[in-house]
Design an enzyme around this catalytic site. Structure first.
Site, PDB file in Angstrom:
ATOM      1  N   ARG A  52      59.723   9.269  45.088  1.00  0.00           N
ATOM      2  CA  ARG A  52      58.401   8.693  44.789  1.00  0.00           C
ATOM      3  C   ARG A  52      58.399   7.183  44.971  1.00  0.00           C
ATOM      4  O   ARG A  52      57.360   6.581  45.261  1.00  0.00           O
ATOM      5  CB  ARG A  52      57.981   9.073  43.361  1.00  0.00           C
ATOM      6  N   LEU A  78      48.300   5.772  42.769  1.00  0.00           N
ATOM      7  CA  LEU A  78      49.170   6.909  43.044  1.00  0.00           C
ATOM      8  C   LEU A  78      49.047   7.800  41.814  1.00  0.00           C
ATOM      9  O   LEU A  78      49.216   7.329  40.695  1.00  0.00           O
ATOM     10  CB  LEU A  78      50.603   6.381  43.174  1.00  0.00           C
ATOM     11  N   SER A  79      48.731   9.079  42.009  1.00  0.00           N
ATOM     12  CA  SER A  79      48.497   9.954  40.853  1.00  0.00           C
ATOM     13  C   SER A  79      49.742  10.067  39.980  1.00  0.00           C
ATOM     14  O   SER A  79      50.872   9.932  40.443  1.00  0.00           O
ATOM     15  CB  SER A  79      48.104  11.361  41.319  1.00  0.00           C
ATOM     16  N   ARG A  80      49.487  10.367  38.694  1.00  0.00           N
ATOM     17  CA  ARG A  80      50.569  10.580  37.726  1.00  0.00           C
ATOM     18  C   ARG A  80      51.371  11.819  38.146  1.00  0.00           C
ATOM     19  O   ARG A  80      50.771  12.842  38.540  1.00  0.00           O
ATOM     20  CB  ARG A  80      49.871  10.804  36.378  1.00  0.00           C
ATOM     21  N   PRO A  81      52.703  11.777  38.065  1.00  0.00           N
ATOM     22  CA  PRO A  81      53.498  12.939  38.476  1.00  0.00           C
ATOM     23  C   PRO A  81      53.063  14.245  37.815  1.00  0.00           C
ATOM     24  O   PRO A  81      52.980  15.285  38.478  1.00  0.00           O
ATOM     25  CB  PRO A  81      54.923  12.552  38.064  1.00  0.00           C
TER      26      PRO A  81
END
Ligand code: SAH
Length: 228
Positions: A52, A78-81
């Site tokens: 990531r 960037l989206s949260r995992p």
């Protein structure tokens, strides 16, 4: 896994990660995801093996394995995992996901996760510089089952429909009609909907009927009309 990432053509230090991007830090993230209820072993494995930190500016790379959304420029994130893992898991459990449309390429991180889990991903982004950067990243990682389009996700991708699955990574106020009609029979769409009070929905197509199921509360950047 059939669609696994081959080694990114990066330096060894970049690939393996050092300090806060090390394998141990990634293992910890996977444990966090498990603790939050993510169960699909293929999804967890892909989250573990995907670097990531390569989707962020160097100055933020040390935060890449926190379960947080992070800035990628142009006022986008960037989206949260957890969100990436949960949406991928939901999609895989809900339809025969062979051909998947993603709206909101952003950094390309969710695209990269999906491309390792399904045979074909088509991804659309309204901000051209983000799309180009994501394309270069994924190509450098030898991800070759993704097609990219600079376009408005409200319209979907009519020339390439139908899609078994659609994942939307930005929130409209209401479900875009054009998008749901591009689902294949039995296909499903995972989409956050709402303005201040967002909810992640799972929409499944059966003939001309679309069943909507609320999954959980969500917090996405807005889906915006028009291209940049
Ligand atoms: N999945 C991305 C998340 C990016 S945030 C990642 O993991 O990095 C959401 C993205 O949706 C932003 O890049 C934003 O520019 C894009 N977006 C917003 N409205 C859009 C639209 N109408 N069509 C296509 N992309 C859109």
């Amino acid at each position: 896994m059939r669609y696994s990432v081959t080694d990114p053509k990066r330096t060894v230090a970049n690939r393996q990660g050092i300090g806060m991007t090390s394998q141990r830090t990634r293992e910890r993230l996977v444990e966090v995801l498990r603790g939050l209820g993510v169960q699909n072993v293929n999804v967890l494995e892909v989250m573990r093996s995907t670097p990531r930190h390569l989707f962020l500016d160097e100055a933020l790379a040390h935060r890449a394995y926190e379960d947080k959304s992070l800035p990628i420029g142009h006022n986008q994130t960037l989206s949260r995992p957890y969100t990436v893992a949960r949406m991928s898991e939901l999609l895989l459990a809900s339809c025969p996901a062979k051909k998947v449309l993603e709206i909101g390429t952003g950094s390309g991180y969710q695209t990269c996760i999906l491309a390792q889990l399904v045979p074909k991903v088509l991804t659309m982004e309204r901000i051209e510089p983000l799309l180009n950067r994501a394309r270069h990243r994924l190509q450098a990682m030898d991800i070759d089952n993704v097609v990219y389009k600079h376009g408005d996700g409200y319209e979907g991708w009519p020339a390439r429909e139908p899609f078994d699955g659609i994942i939307v990574t930005a929130a409209p106020s209401t479900v875009p009609q054009a998008l749901q009609w591009q689902l294949a029979e039995g296909g499903c769409m995972i989409i956050p909907v709402g303005d201040d009070d967002q909810c992640l929905l799972k929409i499944t197509r059966s003939g001309n009927h679309f069943s909507k199921q609320k999954v959980e509360a969500a917090n996405f950047v807005p889906l915006v009309n028009g291209l940049i």
